[in-house]
Scaffold this active site. Structure first.
Site, PDB file in Angstrom:
ATOM      1  N   THR A  21       0.431  -1.337   0.678  1.00  0.00           N
ATOM      2  CA  THR A  21      -0.290   0.493   0.053  1.00  0.00           C
ATOM      3  C   THR A  21       1.448   1.336   0.135  1.00  0.00           C
ATOM      4  O   THR A  21       2.220   1.122   0.422  1.00  0.00           O
ATOM      5  CB  THR A  21      -0.884  -0.189   1.412  1.00  0.00           C
ATOM      6  OG1 THR A  21      -0.092  -0.022   2.430  1.00  0.00           O
ATOM      7  CG2 THR A  21      -1.547  -0.902   1.411  1.00  0.00           C
ATOM      8  N   ASP A  22       0.193   2.544  -0.006  1.00  0.00           N
ATOM      9  CA  ASP A  22       1.161   4.197  -0.342  1.00  0.00           C
ATOM     10  C   ASP A  22       1.072   3.835   1.586  1.00  0.00           C
ATOM     11  O   ASP A  22       0.893   3.537   2.057  1.00  0.00           O
ATOM     12  CB  ASP A  22       0.035   5.116  -0.225  1.00  0.00           C
ATOM     13  CG  ASP A  22      -0.094   4.567  -2.000  1.00  0.00           C
ATOM     14  OD1 ASP A  22       0.362   3.833  -3.237  1.00  0.00           O
ATOM     15  OD2 ASP A  22      -0.979   5.682  -2.550  1.00  0.00           O
ATOM     16  N   LYS A  23       2.730   4.722   1.781  1.00  0.00           N
ATOM     17  CA  LYS A  23       2.345   5.201   2.353  1.00  0.00           C
ATOM     18  C   LYS A  23       1.428   5.529   4.154  1.00  0.00           C
ATOM     19  O   LYS A  23       0.835   6.314   2.992  1.00  0.00           O
ATOM     20  CB  LYS A  23       3.794   5.878   2.429  1.00  0.00           C
ATOM     21  CG  LYS A  23       4.841   6.263   3.336  1.00  0.00           C
ATOM     22  CD  LYS A  23       5.450   7.553   4.133  1.00  0.00           C
ATOM     23  CE  LYS A  23       6.419   7.556   5.148  1.00  0.00           C
ATOM     24  NZ  LYS A  23       7.542   9.049   5.244  1.00  0.00           N
ATOM     25  N   GLY A  24       1.490   5.048   5.261  1.00  0.00           N
ATOM     26  CA  GLY A  24       0.315   5.044   5.512  1.00  0.00           C
ATOM     27  C   GLY A  24      -0.309   4.998   5.144  1.00  0.00           C
ATOM     28  O   GLY A  24      -1.898   5.219   6.250  1.00  0.00           O
ATOM     29  N   VAL A  25      -0.539   4.084   4.461  1.00  0.00           N
ATOM     30  CA  VAL A  25      -2.450   3.476   4.604  1.00  0.00           C
ATOM     31  C   VAL A  25      -2.303   1.977   5.333  1.00  0.00           C
ATOM     32  O   VAL A  25      -1.429   1.039   5.457  1.00  0.00           O
ATOM     33  CB  VAL A  25      -2.219   2.844   3.261  1.00  0.00           C
ATOM     34  CG1 VAL A  25      -3.722   2.438   2.497  1.00  0.00           C
ATOM     35  CG2 VAL A  25      -1.944   4.404   2.133  1.00  0.00           C
TER      36      VAL A  25
END
Length: 313
Positions: free
Chosen positions: A3-7
């Site tokens: 996933t994208d960073k922070g997801v």
């Protein structure tokens, strides 16, 4: 799945070789933080790979519904959906269904590049609900696979069309040869909900040795986990940081949605973009002027005090 960073991820699947005991789940959870939980262990085939054998992935995007408000309205967190708002939103989102080229929704991809082709199975905004003084909707996106930033840009362009910043023509043109700058919605509301293994389950589930890779037995626990740790954190953070409201006010008006040659970095002029940039310049100038006035007032106070005390300022 990545996933994208922070997801966040609600139902992540991990494949590994391990010795299993009756209390393995309890032992593992005892050494994990409360926001990471092992829910179930399933015996799989010898060469199973959780990433390459996934058929699809479902993501959720939790957003305040004021993101669907018309651009002509002055809104705040008290904005609420009308009777047809969600229907209008889904009439836009349904255009993503099927197979399309998403080179404009990520980076490093050329027009019509085969690796930028993606299959979207579901894209729908759920009915609104209220939490902590704001109205929310959960957007569900199911696809075979996704590229970096793809979902956030799909949501971003969908919101842009719903609000009236651009039209469905932009969505159609984004599949083509031209380059279009598509706004990327804030990452705060995005979460991986589930990874699907339909082909694996059809072939191996119920063969007497292997279980199906599903979450039916853990559904209630997972939904409670989502509410307690993921949704609650998103809602609380949005209330404090106002990322969606800031994005709508500061970022979205800067996009022109004008198709141009894919190697061009020249931005076409836009009245809304120009007005937004002018407003920012005037705001900055006003702050600088106020700062100078305040500094001048302080200097006057210092001089007056010096005169009263009969000392040089």
């Amino acid at each position: 799945s990545r996933t994208d960073k922070g997801v966040s991820a609600a139902r992540m699947v991990v494949s590994l070789k391990m010795l299993q005991e009756d209390d393995t789940i309890e032992k593992v959870n005892n050494v994990l933080p409360s926001d990471i939980r092992l829910q179930h262990i399933v015996r799989v085939t010898k060469n199973f790979n959780c990433q390459s054998q996934a058929d699809a992935r479902t993501y959720l995007y939790l957003t305040p519904t004021f993101a669907f408000s018309p651009v002509t309205e002055v809104i705040n967190e008290g904005w609420r959906c009308g009777p047809d708002t969600i229907t209008d939103v889904n009439n836009v989102f349904k255009h993503y269904l099927g197979v399309h080229y998403y080179h404009n929704y990520t980076s490093g991809k050329l027009p019509m590049e085969p690796s930028s082709q993606r299959y979207i199975m579901e894209f729908e905004a759920g009915q609104p609900f209220e939490r902590q003084g704001m109205e929310w909707s959960v957007v569900r996106v199911k696809g075979q696979s996704f590229m970096l930033h793809q979902i956030r840009k799909m949501v971003g362009l969908g919101i842009s069309i719903v609000r009236g910043h651009t039209s469905l023509k932009t969505l159609d043109e984004a599949w083509g040869m031209k380059r279009i700058d598509i706004p990327r919605a804030p990452g705060l509301g995005l979460m991986l909900d589930q990874i699907h293994y339909d082909r694996y389950n059809k072939r191996f589930a119920g063969d007497g040795v292997h279980e199906g890779l599903g979450w039916e037995g853990q559904m209630d626990v997972v939904e409670k986990f989502k509410d307690d740790f993921i949704f609650s954190d998103i809602i609380e953070t949005e209330g404090k940081e106002k990322s969606m409201m800031t994005w709508m006010g500061d970022v979205l008006p800067l996009h022109t949605f004008t198709p141009r040659h894919f190697e061009s970095d020249v931005h076409e002029p836009s009245p809304l973009r120009g007005a937004s940039l002018k407003a920012k310049r005037e705001e900055k100038e006003m702050k600088n002027a106020n700062s100078k006035e305040n500094q001048a007032a302080i200097n006057v106070d210092i001089v007056d005090q010096a005169v009263v005390e009969n000392v040089p300022a």
